[in-house]
Design a protein around this motif. Structure first.
Motif, PDB file in Angstrom:
ATOM      1  N   ASN A 328      -2.154   3.109   8.988  1.00 64.16           N
ATOM      2  CA  ASN A 328      -2.750   3.948   7.953  1.00 64.16           C
ATOM      3  C   ASN A 328      -4.270   3.857   7.963  1.00 64.16           C
ATOM      4  O   ASN A 328      -4.974   4.869   7.868  1.00 64.16           O
ATOM      5  CB  ASN A 328      -2.198   3.518   6.588  1.00 64.16           C
ATOM      6  CG  ASN A 328      -2.640   4.452   5.474  1.00 64.16           C
ATOM      7  OD1 ASN A 328      -3.717   4.278   4.915  1.00 64.16           O
ATOM      8  ND2 ASN A 328      -1.798   5.429   5.141  1.00 64.16           N
ATOM      9  N   LEU A 329      -4.829   2.652   8.094  1.00 62.39           N
ATOM     10  CA  LEU A 329      -6.280   2.472   8.032  1.00 62.39           C
ATOM     11  C   LEU A 329      -6.979   2.958   9.292  1.00 62.39           C
ATOM     12  O   LEU A 329      -8.101   3.469   9.227  1.00 62.39           O
ATOM     13  CB  LEU A 329      -6.628   1.000   7.771  1.00 62.39           C
ATOM     14  CG  LEU A 329      -6.827   0.629   6.292  1.00 62.39           C
ATOM     15  CD1 LEU A 329      -5.569   0.909   5.487  1.00 62.39           C
ATOM     16  CD2 LEU A 329      -7.221  -0.831   6.157  1.00 62.39           C
ATOM     17  N   ASN A 331      -6.203   5.485  10.976  1.00 67.82           N
ATOM     18  CA  ASN A 331      -6.215   6.950  10.940  1.00 67.82           C
ATOM     19  C   ASN A 331      -6.929   7.492   9.714  1.00 67.82           C
ATOM     20  O   ASN A 331      -6.807   8.685   9.419  1.00 67.82           O
ATOM     21  CB  ASN A 331      -4.776   7.477  10.986  1.00 67.82           C
ATOM     22  CG  ASN A 331      -4.123   7.267  12.342  1.00 67.82           C
ATOM     23  OD1 ASN A 331      -4.366   8.006  13.281  1.00 67.82           O
ATOM     24  ND2 ASN A 331      -3.310   6.227  12.440  1.00 67.82           N
ATOM     25  N   ASP A 332      -7.641   6.642   9.003  1.00 67.63           N
ATOM     26  CA  ASP A 332      -8.419   7.058   7.827  1.00 67.63           C
ATOM     27  C   ASP A 332      -9.901   6.904   8.156  1.00 67.63           C
ATOM     28  O   ASP A 332     -10.381   5.808   8.435  1.00 67.63           O
ATOM     29  CB  ASP A 332      -8.051   6.184   6.626  1.00 67.63           C
ATOM     30  CG  ASP A 332      -8.596   6.749   5.324  1.00 67.63           C
ATOM     31  OD1 ASP A 332      -9.682   7.371   5.348  1.00 67.63           O
ATOM     32  OD2 ASP A 332      -7.957   6.544   4.267  1.00 67.63           O
ATOM     33  N   GLU A 333     -10.637   8.017   8.171  1.00 65.83           N
ATOM     34  CA  GLU A 333     -12.055   7.998   8.549  1.00 65.83           C
ATOM     35  C   GLU A 333     -12.899   7.126   7.630  1.00 65.83           C
ATOM     36  O   GLU A 333     -13.964   6.653   8.026  1.00 65.83           O
ATOM     37  CB  GLU A 333     -12.606   9.429   8.555  1.00 65.83           C
ATOM     38  CG  GLU A 333     -11.989  10.306   9.632  1.00 65.83           C
ATOM     39  CD  GLU A 333     -12.613  11.687   9.641  1.00 65.83           C
ATOM     40  OE1 GLU A 333     -13.453  11.950   8.749  1.00 65.83           O
ATOM     41  OE2 GLU A 333     -12.252  12.493  10.523  1.00 65.83           O
ATOM     42  N   ARG A 334     -12.459   6.912   6.424  1.00 67.34           N
ATOM     43  CA  ARG A 334     -13.233   6.089   5.485  1.00 67.34           C
ATOM     44  C   ARG A 334     -13.291   4.625   5.909  1.00 67.34           C
ATOM     45  O   ARG A 334     -14.126   3.860   5.418  1.00 67.34           O
ATOM     46  CB  ARG A 334     -12.633   6.213   4.082  1.00 67.34           C
ATOM     47  CG  ARG A 334     -12.797   7.587   3.467  1.00 67.34           C
ATOM     48  CD  ARG A 334     -12.010   7.727   2.175  1.00 67.34           C
ATOM     49  NE  ARG A 334     -10.565   7.675   2.403  1.00 67.34           N
ATOM     50  CZ  ARG A 334      -9.653   7.864   1.449  1.00 67.34           C
ATOM     51  NH1 ARG A 334     -10.065   8.112   0.206  1.00 67.34           N
ATOM     52  NH2 ARG A 334      -8.371   7.806   1.722  1.00 67.34           N
ATOM     53  N   THR A 351     -10.452   3.313  -2.528  1.00 71.43           N
ATOM     54  CA  THR A 351      -9.449   4.301  -2.111  1.00 71.43           C
ATOM     55  C   THR A 351      -8.072   4.033  -2.717  1.00 71.43           C
ATOM     56  O   THR A 351      -7.120   4.776  -2.436  1.00 71.43           O
ATOM     57  CB  THR A 351      -9.314   4.291  -0.570  1.00 71.43           C
ATOM     58  OG1 THR A 351      -8.966   2.976  -0.129  1.00 71.43           O
ATOM     59  CG2 THR A 351     -10.629   4.713   0.075  1.00 71.43           C
ATOM     60  N   LYS A 353      -5.989   1.908  -1.999  1.00 66.14           N
ATOM     61  CA  LYS A 353      -4.995   1.481  -1.021  1.00 66.14           C
ATOM     62  C   LYS A 353      -4.564   0.033  -1.247  1.00 66.14           C
ATOM     63  O   LYS A 353      -3.567  -0.421  -0.681  1.00 66.14           O
ATOM     64  CB  LYS A 353      -5.527   1.652   0.401  1.00 66.14           C
ATOM     65  CG  LYS A 353      -5.642   3.104   0.856  1.00 66.14           C
ATOM     66  CD  LYS A 353      -6.087   3.188   2.302  1.00 66.14           C
ATOM     67  CE  LYS A 353      -6.231   4.644   2.745  1.00 66.14           C
ATOM     68  NZ  LYS A 353      -4.930   5.338   2.815  1.00 66.14           N
TER      69      LYS A 353
END
Length: 435
Positions: A328-329, A331-334, A351, A353
């Protein structure tokens, strides 16, 4: 103090402390007492202990009065002028300021190193002050002190141990400064520890020749007699008894190697294989380069270091949660350009998460509160002595907590204006008088 200490003081288990808990204790002690440990361990060598005792006496004699301090500054000024005229010293803005010799303190990290550097820099001025005290001292005891100090600083032993300790404290100074940072990254700290150990070992293996060059240069500059390393060593305390070793063997093996072996043993004891495993496992949480250091098995191993925080069922859940978390992380641009664990924790909360991966977030918090740098904690406890004075000896916990928050978080409260505080107080309820 709950805000500051709840994450730093874990509840003690009912069973005897495990090896991992001992590791944490060792890390705390190491970070808090690194510079003190270096000096204290070195003092186990009797000659080094005598050296620091003489340094302490030297500083007391030189700085005993305003008259001696002025004489020291005046002599240092003349030395600087001479070196500038001879082209040995550069001039410019901010250079060649008035200096003083700082006394080392057992609670001031790095003070021994700064003191020895100042002794090297101002050695000529110190000798001149001692000569003045010897010739014009107020009483015989002061003159005898100055005479004894002059005899010692004019010896090969003094120059040798001065250069050894300057180098040793210089090697550990970078680590000492790093561990005092407010938010030192545990991974960087471990890297610095490894580098420091390698430098100490390198100095032991190949540093003798470079050390002797420094000793010879200092002796030549200040007119101190050098020893022939090939001659037999003469023990000044037992002049009639032959030692059977050369000067080189004594100073190289009995002194330099003995001191460095003590230091290396201390480092190895505090950072053994178990400590290293703990920190290597912690590195698997690093977000640098899109979590390139992520290792599922190492993070599971890391959770075993905290048996009171992860039950058997939670360990099973963590095992299943880690793969989803990293996918998940990544693939997350943040989360692409994060640099340290602090940024990772902050971004997880921003976020939200941390709610999706509570067990991973708990593991991350445990690593973040691993007190490699205890300077902030120590300063918090030191603040208690300032806030809770003799006149406030009955201060309650809640009020003490509020006072300490204001005192410790000065950088935050400096941004709060008096007008904002008064307005907040006025808006709490109706007042008879407008503030």
């Amino acid at each position: 103090m709950e805000k500051y200490l709840i994450n730093l003081k874990r509840k003690a288990p009912s069973s005897p402390p495990s090896s991992s808990q001992k590791v944490l204790v060792n890390l705390v002690v190491f970070a808090h007492q690194l510079q003190l440990v270096v000096v204290a361990v070195a003092k186990k060598h009797f000659d080094v202990g005598d050296f620091f005792d003489m340094i302490s006496l030297l500083l007391n004699v030189v700085g005993a009065s305003c008259k001696r301090k002025d004489a020291f500054r005046e002599n240092h000024k003349k030395t600087i002028e001479k070196e500038v005229n001879d082209g040995e010293r550069k001039t410019g803005k901010g250079l060649n300021q008035d200096v003083s010799v700082q006394r080392p303190g057992m609670t001031r990290w790095g003070s021994h190193y700064r003191t020895l550097l100042r002794v090297v820099e101002c050695f000529s001025s110190i000798v001149e002050v001692l000569k003045c005290v010897q010739n014009d001292g107020a009483d015989d005891s002061k003159r005898r002190q100055a005479y004894g100090l002059l005899s010692y600083v004019d010896s090969f032993d003094f120059v040798f141990y001065l250069q050894v300790m300057v180098h040793l404290l210089g090697v550990t100074n970078s680590l000492s400064l790093a561990l005092q940072n407010r938010d030192q990254d545990i991974l960087n700290a471990m890297s610095l520890v490894a580098s420091t150990k390698r430098e100490l070992q390198k100095f032991r293996d190949d540093g003798w020749n470079s050390l002797m060059i420094k000793v010879s240069s200092f002796s030549k500059k200040h007119g101190i007699e050098k020893l022939d390393m090939k001659e037999d060593f003469l023990d000044t305390k037992r002049r009639r008894k032959k030692t059977g070793v050369t000067n080189e063997h004594h100073y190289k093996v009995n002194c330099l190697y003995a001191i460095l072996d003590l230091q290396l043993q201390e480092f190895n004891d505090r950072f053994n294989e178990v400590n290293t495993e703990l920190l290597i496992c912690a590195a698997s949480l690093s977000p640098i380069d899109s979590f390139s250091q992520f290792d599922h098995s190492k993070l599971m191993r890391l959770s075993t270091f905290y048996p009171s925080d992860f039950s058997q069922g939670e360990c099973i859940s963590l095992d299943q949660q880690l793969d989803i978390y990293i996918d998940n992380l990544r693939n997350d641009e943040r989360f692409t350009h994060l640099e340290d664990l602090g940024e990772l924790a902050r971004t997880l909360v921003e976020t939200r998460k941390h709610l999706s991966f509570p067990l991973v977030y708990r593991l991350l918090k445990l690593i973040l509160i691993l007190p490699v740098a205890t300077a902030t904690v120590e300063r918090s406890f030191s603040a208690m002595k300032i806030v809770k004075t003799d006149r406030r000896n009955r201060i309650g916990d809640e009020f003490l907590n509020d006072c300490l928050i204001c005192f410790i978080e000065k950088d935050v409260f400096e941004k709060v204006t008096n007008e904002a505080v008064m307005k907040r107080f006025q808006d709490m309820k109706d007042r008879r008088v407008l503030l």
